[in-house]
Design an enzyme around this catalytic site. Sequence first.
Site, PDB file in Angstrom:
ATOM      1  N   LYS A  55       1.649  -1.501  -0.112  1.00 42.68           N
ATOM      2  CA  LYS A  55       0.165   0.248   0.164  1.00 42.68           C
ATOM      3  C   LYS A  55       0.526   1.677   0.025  1.00 42.68           C
ATOM      4  O   LYS A  55       0.274   2.200  -0.863  1.00 42.68           O
ATOM      5  CB  LYS A  55      -0.521   0.491   1.165  1.00 42.68           C
ATOM      6  N   GLN A  99      -4.182  -1.175   8.977  1.00 44.68           N
ATOM      7  CA  GLN A  99      -4.911  -2.177   8.549  1.00 44.68           C
ATOM      8  C   GLN A  99      -5.487  -3.709   9.831  1.00 44.68           C
ATOM      9  O   GLN A  99      -4.546  -3.875  11.179  1.00 44.68           O
ATOM     10  CB  GLN A  99      -2.419  -3.437   8.634  1.00 44.68           C
ATOM     11  N   ASP A 122     -10.666   3.732   4.515  1.00 42.52           N
ATOM     12  CA  ASP A 122     -11.390   2.070   3.906  1.00 42.52           C
ATOM     13  C   ASP A 122     -12.960   1.706   4.331  1.00 42.52           C
ATOM     14  O   ASP A 122     -13.125   0.861   3.461  1.00 42.52           O
ATOM     15  CB  ASP A 122     -10.998   0.986   5.115  1.00 42.52           C
TER      16      ASP A 122
END
Length: 298
Positions: A55, A99, A122
């Site tokens: 990422k 994460q 997200d």
Amino acid sequence: MTDATIIDGKAFSEALVTRIAEKASALSAKIGRPPALAVVLVGNDPASGVYVRNKIERTTAAGMTSIEHRLEADTSQDSLLALIDDLNNDDAVDGILVQLPLPDQIDEAAVINAITPDKDVDGFHVVNAGRLATGQDALVPCTPYGCLLLLRDHLGSLSGLNAVVIGRSNIVGKPMAQLLLQESCTVTIAHSRTRDLQDVCAAADIVVAAVGRPEMITGDFIKPGATVIDVGINRVPAPERGEGKFRLTGDVDYTSAVAKAGAITPVPGGVGPMTIACLLRNTLVAAARRFDAGPMEI
Ligand code: NDP
């Protein structure tokens, strides 16, 4: 019946990232700095480490800033929440990604819902889930949004099509179903208690498989000509490649499904690359909104 069209998510995502990078550069000129994504990794899970590195590399390659926070595995929930609070209040941060999974001592929902919704790239915060469900401007979870872009690109209008989403998780299944409903599909959400899954799927023009069970959806589940989106990423033993070797496979049995479907995403190279591309897209959208820089549709 001839084999299906292979939906090339890798090529599509590369073109998408090129467009995102162009827009990020234009936005940087307007706001005086590149859009910035803060990535928080707690602990030493090897798979999470790989995802985070990927990422960060892709964010930087798209001309955006990546700010990395690595915390010890025994970090307390309070410390993590304090970091989130700092990032929420940091004007130099446009997007925050924590994460998952988090270590056992930390309540994932509490952390996700501590992120300010406008930086929740997200799209997991309840406010973004609620905005999506009520048709308001939301940051949408990356994987289902990537699936939607592939479906639109392949099929054009989805209006009136029968779509079956297999899986009802908050990060894939439910938001996928919401997105398809917004496209005016007739949507069925299937899960582990669904009866006669094969019959349910066999009536679908679109099947999205997000189950986490390797190759469970075979060609027998697929209506001839249907479009099949395989979200699954499963690591299975591959003794043919040598002792202790693995390969990646989807939730769809590709060999039998490709002979029935009209179009299908491969694993790897289908949905996977779209997820990171959509994370970059969400970071750009979040930055543009924070600075009132106008719509950022890509
Ligand atoms: P979850 O484990 O959270 O959800 C799986 C869903 O599948 C559940 O709703 C479960 O039903 C349902 N299910 C399980 N077994 C069956 C069955 N036999 N029949 C019908 N439904 C069943 O997984 P995620 O949604 O997080 O992920 C799904 C897959 O997508 C995984 O392979 C994951 O690796 C992959 N993934 C890929 C991403 C990408 O970037 N390509 C990103 C995220 C995930 P129930 O609710 O009843 O238990």
